[in-house]
Design a protein around this motif. Structure first.
Motif, short mmCIF file in Angstrom:
data_model
loop_
_atom_site.label_atom_id
_atom_site.label_comp_id
_atom_site.label_asym_id
_atom_site.label_seq_id
_atom_site.Cartn_x
_atom_site.Cartn_y
_atom_site.Cartn_z
N ASP A 1 38.10 6.69 -51.91
CA ASP A 1 38.53 7.67 -50.91
C ASP A 1 37.90 7.32 -49.55
N GLU A 2 38.15 8.14 -48.57
CA GLU A 2 37.70 7.78 -47.22
C GLU A 2 36.17 7.70 -47.10
N ASP A 3 35.46 8.35 -48.08
CA ASP A 3 34.00 8.26 -48.05
C ASP A 3 33.49 7.14 -48.95
N GLY A 4 34.41 6.42 -49.60
CA GLY A 4 34.00 5.30 -50.46
C GLY A 4 33.78 5.68 -51.90
N PHE A 5 34.08 6.93 -52.28
CA PHE A 5 33.93 7.33 -53.68
C PHE A 5 35.15 6.89 -54.50
N PRO A 6 34.94 6.45 -55.74
CA PRO A 6 36.08 6.03 -56.56
C PRO A 6 36.95 7.22 -56.98
N VAL A 7 38.26 7.00 -56.90
CA VAL A 7 39.22 8.02 -57.32
C VAL A 7 40.12 7.37 -58.38
N ILE A 8 40.16 7.97 -59.53
CA ILE A 8 40.89 7.35 -60.65
C ILE A 8 42.31 7.90 -60.74
N ASP A 9 43.25 6.98 -60.85
CA ASP A 9 44.66 7.34 -61.00
C ASP A 9 44.93 7.51 -62.50
N TYR A 10 44.93 8.75 -62.98
CA TYR A 10 45.05 8.99 -64.42
C TYR A 10 46.46 8.74 -64.95
N ASP A 11 47.43 8.58 -64.08
CA ASP A 11 48.77 8.21 -64.55
C ASP A 11 48.79 6.76 -65.02
N HIS A 12 47.85 5.96 -64.51
CA HIS A 12 47.87 4.53 -64.84
C HIS A 12 46.57 4.03 -65.48
N CYS A 13 45.51 4.83 -65.48
CA CYS A 13 44.28 4.43 -66.17
C CYS A 13 44.57 4.43 -67.66
N LYS A 14 44.38 3.30 -68.32
CA LYS A 14 44.71 3.20 -69.75
C LYS A 14 43.52 3.51 -70.66
N GLY A 15 42.36 3.80 -70.06
CA GLY A 15 41.21 4.20 -70.88
C GLY A 15 40.44 3.06 -71.51
N CYS A 16 40.47 1.89 -70.90
CA CYS A 16 39.73 0.75 -71.48
C CYS A 16 38.23 0.92 -71.35
N MET A 17 37.78 1.75 -70.44
CA MET A 17 36.39 2.10 -70.19
C MET A 17 35.53 0.94 -69.68
N ILE A 18 36.20 -0.06 -69.13
CA ILE A 18 35.46 -1.16 -68.50
C ILE A 18 34.66 -0.62 -67.32
N CYS A 19 35.26 0.33 -66.59
CA CYS A 19 34.56 0.91 -65.44
C CYS A 19 33.24 1.56 -65.87
N GLN A 20 33.26 2.23 -67.01
CA GLN A 20 32.04 2.88 -67.49
C GLN A 20 30.98 1.83 -67.83
N GLN A 21 31.44 0.75 -68.48
CA GLN A 21 30.48 -0.29 -68.87
C GLN A 21 29.91 -1.02 -67.66
N ILE A 22 30.71 -1.14 -66.63
CA ILE A 22 30.29 -1.93 -65.48
C ILE A 22 29.42 -1.14 -64.50
N CYS A 23 29.53 0.17 -64.54
CA CYS A 23 28.81 0.99 -63.55
C CYS A 23 27.29 0.87 -63.74
N PRO A 24 26.58 0.36 -62.74
CA PRO A 24 25.13 0.15 -62.92
C PRO A 24 24.34 1.45 -62.99
N LEU A 25 24.94 2.53 -62.47
CA LEU A 25 24.22 3.81 -62.45
C LEU A 25 24.61 4.72 -63.60
N ARG A 26 25.50 4.23 -64.44
CA ARG A 26 26.04 5.07 -65.53
C ARG A 26 26.61 6.38 -64.96
N ALA A 27 27.34 6.22 -63.86
CA ALA A 27 27.88 7.40 -63.18
C ALA A 27 29.26 7.78 -63.72
N ILE A 28 29.75 7.00 -64.70
CA ILE A 28 31.08 7.31 -65.25
C ILE A 28 30.91 7.74 -66.70
#
Ligand code: SF4
Ligand code: SF4
Length: 297
Positions: free
Chosen positions: A261-288
């Motif tokens: 978003d305009e502040d740089g926060f990630p916004v997930i498109d749930y119509d197309h996110c298939k739930g592979c959870m790679i984002c969760q594994q990759i996040c260094p802060l475990r913020a997902i």
């Protein structure tokens, strides 16, 4: 012949389930054939696998369009147009669905055969620590419903197949635990009018221009038209209080389903996110965080 058709998503263990049932049937003294069908699918995409079991040699090949049993790894597949889970349901003696309750499924999806439901997801989460490692539970459901495979042979097949996959003994035994729990709670189904063989028909395959027979993806941006969000059994949810806006998840999402978003926060498109959870594994802060998709449970 008993024809079993398995439906799952890439990563569920659908192919392994069909293979375990084939091996178990073989150990029980039957002829068996198992084969998966998947093209260029990714993790989460609809996958189908087939198992045929007979006392006589099996000469039939290819897809099973008139199944005796249908085994479904995830109830979200029931209304996924590309999965065609219910095609040929008129010949099926029963349908197994990984779901908490069979009751609403019949009405909601217009299912004609009896529905057997077991909540495999909760069971595998409890024993295996994974919501998607469903192969032993799916195989157990099919083996028990078929009524021709004894538990001892089913367990032997599980151990044999998982050994071939290189699974550690401890993991294999957890799968056996899941398989036995499911096998023991499902009663055999009366398979109506199983066929004992078939006329062999030779098909003539006509030549088609490759662009028609193997369609190419020619138009940029067409992924938007495919709502891969229906594949998801886990939903990634970003905690803005932890997220440092590093953008790694945005870069690594294989489906481009994360925008900033305009502040740089990630916004997930749930119509197309298939739930592979790679984002969760990759996040260094475990913020997902991973949330269960309620309709998949
Ligand atoms: S947003 Fe996360 S879970 Fe969804 S597709 Fe992208 S990486 Fe996978
Ligand atoms: S990887 Fe984690 S910290 Fe980085 S932007 Fe994504 S959610 Fe935020």
């Amino acid at each position: 012949m008993i024809r079993i058709r398995f439906h799952g998503r890439g990563g569920h263990g659908t192919k392994t389930a069909s293979r375990v049932v084939g091996t178990a049937a073989f150990l029980s003294g039957y002829q068996a054939q198992d084969s998966p069908y998947y093209g260029a699918e990714r993790r989460g995409a609809a996958v189908v696998a087939y198992t045929r079991v007979d006392e006589a040699p099996i000469l039939e090949r290819g897809a099973i369009d008139q199944p005796d049993l249908i085994v479904v790894a995830d109830e979200t597949l029931l209304d996924a147009a590309d999965a065609q889970v219910l095609s040929g349901q008129s010949t099926a003696s029963a349908i197994f669905v990984n779901a908490q309750d069979a009751g609403p499924l019949k009405e909601n999806f217009g299912i004609a055969p009896p529905v057997v439901a077991v909540d495999l997801t909760t069971l595998t989460l409890e024993i295996l620590g994974s919501a998607s490692a469903l192969s032993s539970g799916l195989a157990a459901a099919a083996a028990a419903m078929s009524g021709i495979i004894v538990q001892e042979h089913f367990v032997a097949a599980l151990r044999e197949e998982f050994a071939q996959l290189g699974l550690e003994r401890e993991e294999t035994e957890k799968n056996v635990q899941v398989g036995v729990r499911v096998f023991e709670q499902i009663s055999p189904v009366e398979i109506h009018a199983p066929s004992t063989g078939m006329e062999i028909e030779m098909a003539t395959v006509s030549y088609e221009n490759p662009l028609l027979s193997t369609p190419s993806v020619l138009h940029a941006g067409n992924a938007e038209a495919r709502p891969t969000g229906t594949w998801r059994v886990e939903r990634p949810v970003v905690d803005p209080d932890i997220c440092t806006r590093c953008g790694l998840c945005f870069v690594r999402c294989p489906d481009g389903a994360i925008a900033l978003d305009e502040d740089g926060f990630p916004v997930i498109d749930y119509d197309h996110c298939k739930g592979c959870m790679i984002c969760q594994q990759i996040c260094p802060l475990r913020a997902i965080e991973s949330k269960k998709e309620t309709r998949a449970w």
